[in-house]
Design a protein around this motif. Structure first.
Motif, PDB file in Angstrom:
ATOM      1  N   LEU A   1       1.042  -0.776   0.278  1.00 20.98           N
ATOM      2  CA  LEU A   1      -0.214   0.036  -0.337  1.00 20.98           C
ATOM      3  C   LEU A   1       1.041   1.359  -0.280  1.00 20.98           C
ATOM      4  CD1 LEU A   1      -2.724   1.165   0.422  1.00 20.98           C
ATOM      5  CD2 LEU A   1      -2.464   1.047   3.153  1.00 20.98           C
ATOM      6  N   LYS A   2       0.733   2.557  -1.212  1.00 15.30           N
ATOM      7  CA  LYS A   2       1.198   3.523  -1.002  1.00 15.30           C
ATOM      8  C   LYS A   2       0.345   4.735  -0.978  1.00 15.30           C
ATOM      9  CE  LYS A   2       5.087   6.358  -3.081  1.00 15.30           C
ATOM     10  NZ  LYS A   2       5.862   6.328  -2.231  1.00 15.30           N
ATOM     11  N   VAL A   3       0.213   4.640   0.528  1.00 13.23           N
ATOM     12  CA  VAL A   3      -1.174   6.341   0.615  1.00 13.23           C
ATOM     13  C   VAL A   3      -0.451   8.279   0.178  1.00 13.23           C
ATOM     14  CG1 VAL A   3      -2.488   7.863   1.731  1.00 13.23           C
ATOM     15  CG2 VAL A   3      -2.380   5.574   1.630  1.00 13.23           C
ATOM     16  N   ASN A   4      -0.440   8.722  -0.929  1.00 11.80           N
ATOM     17  CA  ASN A   4       0.267   9.372  -1.358  1.00 11.80           C
ATOM     18  C   ASN A   4      -0.055  11.150  -1.524  1.00 11.80           C
ATOM     19  OD1 ASN A   4       2.360  11.079  -2.838  1.00 11.80           O
ATOM     20  ND2 ASN A   4       1.843  10.623  -4.470  1.00 11.80           N
ATOM     21  N   ASN A   5       0.038  11.758  -0.229  1.00 10.28           N
ATOM     22  CA  ASN A   5      -0.681  12.973  -0.195  1.00 10.28           C
ATOM     23  C   ASN A   5      -1.794  12.960  -0.404  1.00 10.28           C
ATOM     24  OD1 ASN A   5       2.588  13.652  -1.941  1.00 10.28           O
ATOM     25  ND2 ASN A   5       2.590  14.300  -0.122  1.00 10.28           N
ATOM     26  N   ILE A   6      -3.357  12.064   0.026  1.00  7.69           N
ATOM     27  CA  ILE A   6      -4.214  12.197  -0.436  1.00  7.69           C
ATOM     28  C   ILE A   6      -4.818  13.324   0.734  1.00  7.69           C
ATOM     29  CG2 ILE A   6      -4.207   9.863  -0.563  1.00  7.69           C
ATOM     30  CD1 ILE A   6      -5.932   9.215   1.973  1.00  7.69           C
ATOM     31  N   GLU A   7      -6.323  13.783   0.459  1.00 10.64           N
ATOM     32  CA  GLU A   7      -7.546  14.723   1.150  1.00 10.64           C
ATOM     33  C   GLU A   7      -8.279  14.589   0.758  1.00 10.64           C
ATOM     34  OE1 GLU A   7      -5.887  18.453  -0.399  1.00 10.64           O
ATOM     35  OE2 GLU A   7      -4.360  19.384   1.342  1.00 10.64           O
ATOM     36  N   LYS A   8      -9.225  14.113   1.714  1.00 10.10           N
ATOM     37  CA  LYS A   8     -10.521  14.241   1.361  1.00 10.10           C
ATOM     38  C   LYS A   8     -11.204  15.541   2.081  1.00 10.10           C
ATOM     39  CE  LYS A   8     -14.729  12.001   0.632  1.00 10.10           C
ATOM     40  NZ  LYS A   8     -14.879  11.643  -0.355  1.00 10.10           N
ATOM     41  N   TYR A   9     -12.530  16.392   1.115  1.00  7.07           N
ATOM     42  CA  TYR A   9     -13.041  17.194   1.870  1.00  7.07           C
ATOM     43  C   TYR A   9     -14.746  16.495   1.561  1.00  7.07           C
ATOM     44  CZ  TYR A   9     -10.010  20.376   0.707  1.00  7.07           C
ATOM     45  OH  TYR A   9      -8.834  21.047   0.728  1.00  7.07           O
TER      46      TYR A   9
ATOM     47  N   LYS B   1     -12.126  19.650   6.246  1.00  5.02           N
ATOM     48  CA  LYS B   1     -11.179  18.471   5.503  1.00  5.02           C
ATOM     49  C   LYS B   1     -11.044  17.558   6.544  1.00  5.02           C
ATOM     50  CE  LYS B   1      -7.953  20.598   3.234  1.00  5.02           C
ATOM     51  NZ  LYS B   1      -6.051  20.742   3.154  1.00  5.02           N
ATOM     52  N   ALA B   2     -12.060  15.949   6.153  1.00  4.20           N
ATOM     53  CA  ALA B   2     -11.166  14.805   6.862  1.00  4.20           C
ATOM     54  C   ALA B   2     -10.552  14.064   7.271  1.00  4.20           C
ATOM     55  CB  ALA B   2     -12.718  14.568   6.550  1.00  4.20           C
ATOM     56  N   VAL B   3      -9.506  14.432   5.741  1.00  2.57           N
ATOM     57  CA  VAL B   3      -8.354  13.606   5.619  1.00  2.57           C
ATOM     58  C   VAL B   3      -7.259  14.899   5.173  1.00  2.57           C
ATOM     59  CG1 VAL B   3      -6.846  12.050   4.481  1.00  2.57           C
ATOM     60  CG2 VAL B   3      -9.108  11.433   4.635  1.00  2.57           C
ATOM     61  N   ASP B   4      -6.299  15.287   5.340  1.00  8.52           N
ATOM     62  CA  ASP B   4      -5.658  16.703   5.320  1.00  8.52           C
ATOM     63  C   ASP B   4      -4.216  16.035   4.799  1.00  8.52           C
ATOM     64  OD1 ASP B   4      -4.327  18.891   5.154  1.00  8.52           O
ATOM     65  OD2 ASP B   4      -4.682  19.599   6.996  1.00  8.52           O
ATOM     66  N   ASN B   5      -3.641  15.770   4.001  1.00  5.39           N
ATOM     67  CA  ASN B   5      -2.457  16.139   2.806  1.00  5.39           C
ATOM     68  C   ASN B   5      -1.711  14.177   3.738  1.00  5.39           C
ATOM     69  OD1 ASN B   5       0.113  16.000   1.466  1.00  5.39           O
ATOM     70  ND2 ASN B   5       0.900  17.492   2.626  1.00  5.39           N
ATOM     71  N   ILE B   6      -2.258  13.086   4.365  1.00  2.71           N
ATOM     72  CA  ILE B   6      -1.901  12.150   4.253  1.00  2.71           C
ATOM     73  C   ILE B   6      -0.770  11.714   3.189  1.00  2.71           C
ATOM     74  CG2 ILE B   6      -2.429  10.043   5.485  1.00  2.71           C
ATOM     75  CD1 ILE B   6      -4.066  11.576   7.366  1.00  2.71           C
ATOM     76  N   SER B   7       0.221  10.992   3.854  1.00  3.08           N
ATOM     77  CA  SER B   7       0.880  10.404   2.858  1.00  3.08           C
ATOM     78  C   SER B   7       1.924   8.573   4.006  1.00  3.08           C
ATOM     79  CB  SER B   7       2.485  10.946   2.781  1.00  3.08           C
ATOM     80  OG  SER B   7       1.708  11.014   1.381  1.00  3.08           O
ATOM     81  N   PHE B   8       1.640   7.995   3.632  1.00  2.00           N
ATOM     82  CA  PHE B   8       2.693   6.964   4.049  1.00  2.00           C
ATOM     83  C   PHE B   8       2.513   5.023   3.690  1.00  2.00           C
ATOM     84  CE2 PHE B   8      -1.739   6.197   5.263  1.00  2.00           C
ATOM     85  CZ  PHE B   8      -2.327   4.596   5.187  1.00  2.00           C
ATOM     86  N   ASP B   9       3.333   4.294   3.920  1.00  5.70           N
ATOM     87  CA  ASP B   9       3.984   2.767   2.677  1.00  5.70           C
ATOM     88  C   ASP B   9       3.394   1.564   4.099  1.00  5.70           C
ATOM     89  OD1 ASP B   9       4.443   4.210   0.929  1.00  5.70           O
ATOM     90  OD2 ASP B   9       6.365   4.113   1.049  1.00  5.70           O
TER      91      ASP B   9
ATOM     92  N   LYS C   1     -10.052   8.536  10.573  1.00 10.03           N
ATOM     93  CA  LYS C   1      -9.294   7.931  10.645  1.00 10.03           C
ATOM     94  C   LYS C   1     -10.135   6.232  10.139  1.00 10.03           C
ATOM     95  CE  LYS C   1     -10.971   5.720  15.257  1.00 10.03           C
ATOM     96  NZ  LYS C   1     -11.802   7.320  15.974  1.00 10.03           N
ATOM     97  N   THR C   2     -11.206   6.400  10.009  1.00 11.04           N
ATOM     98  CA  THR C   2     -12.154   6.009   9.464  1.00 11.04           C
ATOM     99  C   THR C   2     -12.555   6.218   8.623  1.00 11.04           C
ATOM    100  OG1 THR C   2     -13.428   5.433  11.781  1.00 11.04           O
ATOM    101  CG2 THR C   2     -14.500   4.753   9.476  1.00 11.04           C
ATOM    102  N   THR C   3     -11.749   7.386   8.011  1.00  6.93           N
ATOM    103  CA  THR C   3     -12.439   8.171   6.214  1.00  6.93           C
ATOM    104  C   THR C   3     -10.899   7.320   5.706  1.00  6.93           C
ATOM    105  OG1 THR C   3     -13.337  10.290   7.318  1.00  6.93           O
ATOM    106  CG2 THR C   3     -12.079  10.393   4.910  1.00  6.93           C
TER     107      THR C   3
END
Length: 255
Positions: free
Chosen positions: A5-13, A22-30, A47-49
């Motif tokens: 899994l690679k999460v790259n700079n994701i945002e969710k409004y 903004k529920a998810v604010d520029n999250i990145s991790f592997d 976290k659930t979003t």
């Protein structure tokens, strides 16, 4: 190692009654193959979003999510449905078993959908049910099972297709302490013996102490990260509690 899994700079409004959240604010991790990752955070932290976006249940506003080198943010509904069925395993708090099917048939359903032969399905079910200690309840229906038994059947269903990633959403939330401990030992078995890659959202420090790494989410961002390393579960649990106190989380279970 191989990145699952690679999460790259994701945002969710989310837009609600004229306001923008903004529920998810520029999250990145592997997440690497065979890792067992926990995601923790207070209610409303995102976290659930985040899990819903990774699981393809929800879409992101910006960024990219790669699972087994495939960018799920670029897939259409048909491609997502196929990907979800073939590459992801799910363990839910409320089990999501079909009441009209036996435990065996609940496990077999995802294999039958992909067209595996009855003989192959029986062989796989026999193997996983033996490992998870549910062989004797395969012919029972969900209403005949305890919460712990239902969750172990859900574990078998999640791993039976050999998915790239297993996603667990508060899997111990509806269980008593004995059933929760049994489930967590089963998840540990899936991870250590079957090399399953697991991403689990939980609010509970005892549950999280079974993970190998934990990401703490606050206000839609990664606030902190803990790696278990050579710590015992008790030592890891104590470290988790310290971070939770900084997050302002709820009281947690104790050993």
């Amino acid at each position: 190692m191989n990145k699952i899994l690679k999460v790259n700079n994701i945002e969710k409004y989310y837009r609600n009654k004229g306001s923008l959240t903004k529920a998810v604010d520029n999250i990145s991790f592997d997440v690497e193959l065979g890792e067992y990752i926990g995601i923790m955070g207070a209610s409303g932290s995102g976290k659930t979003t985040l899990l819903n976006c990774i699981s393809t249940i929800d879409s992101i506003t910006s960024g990219n999510i790669y699972i087994s080198d495939q960018d799920i943010t670029k897939m259409d509904e048909y491609e997502l449905s196929k990907f979800r069925r073939e590459q992801l395993g799910f363990i839910f708090q409320d089990f999501n078993l079909l009441d009209t099917l036996s435990a065996r048939d609940n496990i077999a359903l995802s294999l039958a959908i992909t067209g595996e032969s009855p003989k192959e399905i029986d062989t796989k079910i026999d193997t996983i049910s033996e490992k998870l200690g549910v062989k004797e309840i395969l012919n029972k229906y969900p209403y005949e099972l305890s919460g712990g038994q239902k969750q172990r059947i859900a574990c078998a269903r999640a791993i039976i297709t050999n998915p790239s990633l297993i996603l667990a959403d508060e899997p111990t939330g509806a269980l008593d302490s004995k059933s929760a401990k049994m489930l967590l030992e089963n998840l540990e078995l899936l991870n250590e013996e079957l090399k399953a890659t697991i991403l689990m959202v939980t609010h509970d420090a005892f549950t999280a102490s079974y993970c190998k790494r934990i990401l703490f989410i606050k206000d839609g961002k990664i606030f902190n990260e803990l790696v278990r390393g050579n710590d015992t579960r008790k030592e890891f649990f104590d470290k988790i509690i310290k971070v939770i106190s900084l997050l302002g989380g709820d009281n947690q279970h104790v050993f």
